[in-house]
Structures are given as C-alpha cells and as structure tokens.
Design an enzyme around this catalytic site. Structure first.
Site, short mmCIF file in Angstrom:
data_model
loop_
_atom_site.label_atom_id
_atom_site.label_comp_id
_atom_site.label_asym_id
_atom_site.label_seq_id
_atom_site.Cartn_x
_atom_site.Cartn_y
_atom_site.Cartn_z
N LYS A 52 42.00 52.95 39.03
CA LYS A 52 41.08 53.88 39.69
C LYS A 52 41.74 54.41 40.95
CE LYS A 52 37.54 53.43 36.96
NZ LYS A 52 36.84 54.55 36.35
N LYS A 92 44.54 51.04 33.22
CA LYS A 92 44.00 52.24 33.90
C LYS A 92 43.64 51.85 35.33
CE LYS A 92 39.44 54.34 33.35
NZ LYS A 92 38.53 54.94 32.35
N SER A 116 40.66 48.56 32.38
CA SER A 116 40.46 49.41 33.55
C SER A 116 40.34 48.51 34.78
CB SER A 116 39.18 50.22 33.34
OG SER A 116 38.86 50.94 34.51
N LYS A 149 32.74 58.37 25.12
CA LYS A 149 31.82 57.25 25.38
C LYS A 149 30.49 57.61 24.74
CE LYS A 149 33.54 56.13 30.01
NZ LYS A 149 33.33 56.49 31.44
N GLY A 181 34.64 52.96 28.24
CA GLY A 181 33.71 51.84 28.38
C GLY A 181 32.91 52.02 29.64
N ASP A 231 36.63 63.00 30.84
CA ASP A 231 35.59 62.00 30.57
C ASP A 231 34.25 62.66 30.90
OD1 ASP A 231 33.79 59.87 30.68
OD2 ASP A 231 34.88 58.70 32.15
N GLU A 279 42.95 60.87 34.38
CA GLU A 279 41.60 61.06 33.85
C GLU A 279 40.68 61.69 34.89
OE1 GLU A 279 40.10 57.42 32.19
OE2 GLU A 279 38.18 58.33 31.65
N ASP A 283 42.44 57.13 36.94
CA ASP A 283 41.11 57.74 36.74
C ASP A 283 40.51 58.03 38.11
OD1 ASP A 283 38.62 58.55 35.96
OD2 ASP A 283 38.00 56.62 35.09
O1 NPG Z 1 36.02 48.34 30.89
O2 NPG Z 1 34.06 49.09 30.33
C1 NPG Z 1 35.06 49.07 31.07
C2 NPG Z 1 35.08 49.96 32.27
C3 NPG Z 1 35.95 51.16 32.07
O3 NPG Z 1 36.62 52.28 34.03
C4 NPG Z 1 35.76 52.13 33.20
N1 NPG Z 1 34.62 52.78 33.21
O4 NPG Z 1 34.67 55.88 34.87
O5 NPG Z 1 35.26 55.29 32.91
C5 NPG Z 1 34.74 55.03 33.99
C6 NPG Z 1 34.23 53.64 34.28
C7 NPG Z 1 32.75 53.49 34.49
C8 NPG Z 1 32.21 52.23 34.57
C9 NPG Z 1 31.92 54.57 34.60
C10 NPG Z 1 30.86 52.04 34.76
C11 NPG Z 1 30.55 54.37 34.81
C12 NPG Z 1 30.03 53.10 34.89
#
Ligand code: NPG
Length: 381
Positions: A174, A172, A146, A273, A301, A249, A224, A199
């Site tokens: 953002k 992915k 991500s 998650k 994650g 999500d 997403e 996302d």
């Molecule tokens: O690689 O762990 C990872 C991050 C993946 O993008 C990611 N997580 O919205 O899914 C999400 C985002 C996130 C990260 C959400 C931290 C909340 C806290």
C-alpha cells in the site's frame, strides 16, 4: 458457460433472511491510504429456503472510505429493502436477485451478499460447486498477499519475508502520498526478484505523475488504482506515460465500466472483487469481457472471512484470471476464521472449494462467538 447461464438452477422460495454482524480481530492491523482496520467487521447473510440454506458476506467497511457503502447503511438496506424483496415471491434462480433489486441504485456490496446466499442455497440443492457453475478451469489458484502500511520500512520488509516464507507469489504494498518512492525503493532493494505491486487506493492526482514515473523504474508488476475512483480518462493519460501496467480496482464497478476502461486504454490489468461489482455473476461478466478483449484480470480481496473468500477462490479459478490474487490464507487475517480455515500450500497455491455451493459455511460456535448484532427478516415481519 456464458455469463448469463450461471445462476444456480431451480427456484427458491425463502422463509427468512437472517443477518449477523460479526467482528473478528485481525492478526495485525491493516493500514491503507484511507485508514486502519484492527477488527474485521462484516455482515453475514443466511437465506433459509426450507430444505436448504445459503450464506453470503457483505464486505462493506465500517466507514464509507473505500466506496460509498458502509456497514451500517448496508445493514439497513439488507434489513428493510433486500430481505423483504427476496421474501416477496419465489426466486427463479440467483440471477433473479439482481433483476429484482435492479431498481435500487448502488448498494453493490449488499446486493452481492444476498446474491451469493441465494446462489449458495440453489447450488447446494443441486449438489454443484460455485466454481463448476461459473466455469472454473483449475482446482488450485496461485495467491498473493497485500501488505498494509507499516510503522517502519524495516517492519514492512520483515513482514514481507514472513509471507514469502509461506509461499505467497506476489506482494502488494500500500502506498500513500509521502510514503511511496523511498519506501518502495527500499523494499525493492531488499527484495530484488520478488514480484511486487503497489496500491494507492485512489490517493493521488494526475499532477503526481512524477511519483509514478519514479515507481515506473522499479520493475513493479502493476500500479493499482493510482487516481480517483470515479475517473477513467486521467488514468488513460497516466497509463500513456508509464511502462508499468495500471490496474483498476475502485473505478470498475460493472462489466460496462470494464468495457469503457478497455476502450479508453485506462489500464492494462483489472482487479475483480465480487462485492465491489454487485456480485459473483457481474464479476463473471467482467471476467468474460476482459477475456474476450485480452485484458488480464485477478481477484482482489477485502479481508473477507472464509464465506466471502470461498467465492473469491471460485472466481480465481476462471480461465481469464492470469495473475495471483489477494486471495490469502485464513491465518494471514485471523487467529480463527469463521469457516474451516483456508490454507496456503508451500507452493503458494490454495485449493478452490469443491463442495456444493460456496463449499464452506460458518461454524456455528465460531459464528456465535463473533456475532455482535443479529436480525431476522421473515415474511410476516
Ligand atoms: O487480503 O483481502 C485482502 C486485502 C486485500 O488490499 C486488499 N484490499 O484496496 O484492495 C484493497 C484492500 C481493501 C481492504 C479495500 C479492505 C477495502 C477494504
């Protein structure tokens, strides 16, 4: 194994529940539609069962933006409610954690942390890995990465090239209002064949559908959480207008939510998650609902340390997980992880831990160096 068979064997009588707030610098800031993180802060939970101990990670962020939960609130819940409740009487198995804490509304990330710790301890005692306990069917899992919002598109493309060079199988990106169509088009032009997803973390409204119709032309693997985290109906309306699968999500917090989303056709993919849904056992239930209904899932994650990542990798080895997850290697996040590092193989896969319980634990000296606050709940406290 049925979802309710998993739970980690014989009973556990706890002596203490220790909390460690940790801060680990990220190798690069992680920016999403709701802000930027430069340091990963988390709460590590250690349950002491006398002959055996177990670890779990609470993924609540510093501020309640991704969900209602936030680190300071989780700390208080763990210290004043969950810790004492776990110490109150022996736990038959990890499922008993959810049952004992059922009266507490919400606080899923804190619940997930204590459930993981109890599961880790009970499985260590049995010498059984979490992956085996859950019903894993593979010992390596394909991984995606991500990518946070970068200052420029050029910087983003450079970062992505780095990840692809390491072997990551899906990227992915953002997005947020104003940084979407043009950015994704530029990335798509630079990387015509890379499996890309976006996302939005719920940053758009249904009236923004034209943005998603434009993205629909870019051959994305999925879009997403485009709309509000509490919504399913508008997602169904948007999915109706798009060929690209919508992945949910934030909107999926339980197996019940997953069943509702499937019924409403609000999405065509679900990101699981464990922290968001209250623990690995509920995550497994969501997996099972989706597997039965033919809904593809993958494991998300939340920038976890190795402790949380180990649980994510065990889940990623389940049969219904058919897409690469945000289960990236330790070096994507940290110069030095809390646990032994998770390493990506050149083919873009990572090994599922095979040791008892989570299969990893914090290295004492690294935990000590990263801890910024600690507390211990004992029976007498
Ligand atoms: O690689 O762990 C990872 C991050 C993946 O993008 C990611 N997580 O919205 O899914 C999400 C985002 C996130 C990260 C959400 C931290 C909340 C806290």
């Amino acid at each position: 194994m049925s979802p309710d068979d998993a739970g980690g064997g014989p009973g556990l009588s706890l002596r203490s529940v220790a909390l460690f707030e940790v801060a680990l610098p990220l190798v690069r800031p992680f920016r999403t539609s709701f802000g930027e993180e430069t340091n990963k802060r988390a709460i590590l939970v250690r349950v002491d069962g006398g002959d055996v101990a177990g670890w779990g990670e609470c993924v609540a962020s510093e501020e309640p933006r991704y969900s209602e939960e936030w680190l300071a609130g989780s700390w208080l819940a763990l210290q004043t409610i969950f810790g004492p409740a776990l110490l109150d009487a022996p736990l038959a198995d990890a499922r008993a954690v959810g049952e004992r804490l059922r009266w507490v509304r919400g606080h899923r990330m804190a619940k997930a942390a204590v459930e993981a710790a109890v599961l880790d301890a009970t499985l260590r005692r049995l010498g059984r890995s979490l992956a085996d306990e859950l019903g894993a069917v593979r010992d390596r899992v394909p991984c995606g990465v991500s990518v946070g919002i970068a200052a420029t598109v050029g910087a983003m493309i450079e970062e992505i090239h780095g990840y692809l060079g390491h072997g990551y199988r899906r990227v992915k990106l953002k997005i947020e209002p104003g940084r979407d169509i043009d950015v994704i088009r530029a990335v798509r032009e630079a990387l015509p064949d890379t499996p890309l997803s976006v996302d939005a973390n719920g940053a758009y409204r249904l009236s923004d559908a034209p943005v998603f119709e434009a993205l629909d032309e870019m051959g994305l693997v999925m879009i997403e959480q485009p709309l509000d985290h509490e919504d399913l109906v508008e997602h169904a309306a948007l999915q109706w207008r798009l060929r690209t699968p919508i992945c949910l999500d934030e909107s999926i917090r339980s197996a019940r939510d997953a069943a509702a989303a499937i019924e409403l056709e609000a999405c065509r993919v679900i990101n699981i998650k464990p922290g968001r849904v209250g623990g690995v056992l509920e995550a497994k239930r969501i997996h099972d609902v989706c597997l039965k209904q033919g809904m593809p899932v993958w494991i998300g994650g939340m920038l976890e340390t190795g402790v949380g990542r180990a649980a994510n990798l065990a889940l990623a080895a389940l049969p219904g997980v058919t897409m690469p997850g945000d289960t990236s290697a330790s070096d994507r996040y940290f110069a030095e992880d809390l646990t032994v590092p998770f390493v990506l193989a050149p083919d873009g896969t990572m090994a599922v831990p095979t040791g008892p319980g989570l299969g990893v634990e914090p290295r004492p000296e690294r935990l000590e160096a990263c801890t910024v606050r600690r507390a211990v709940v004992t029976r007498s406290s």
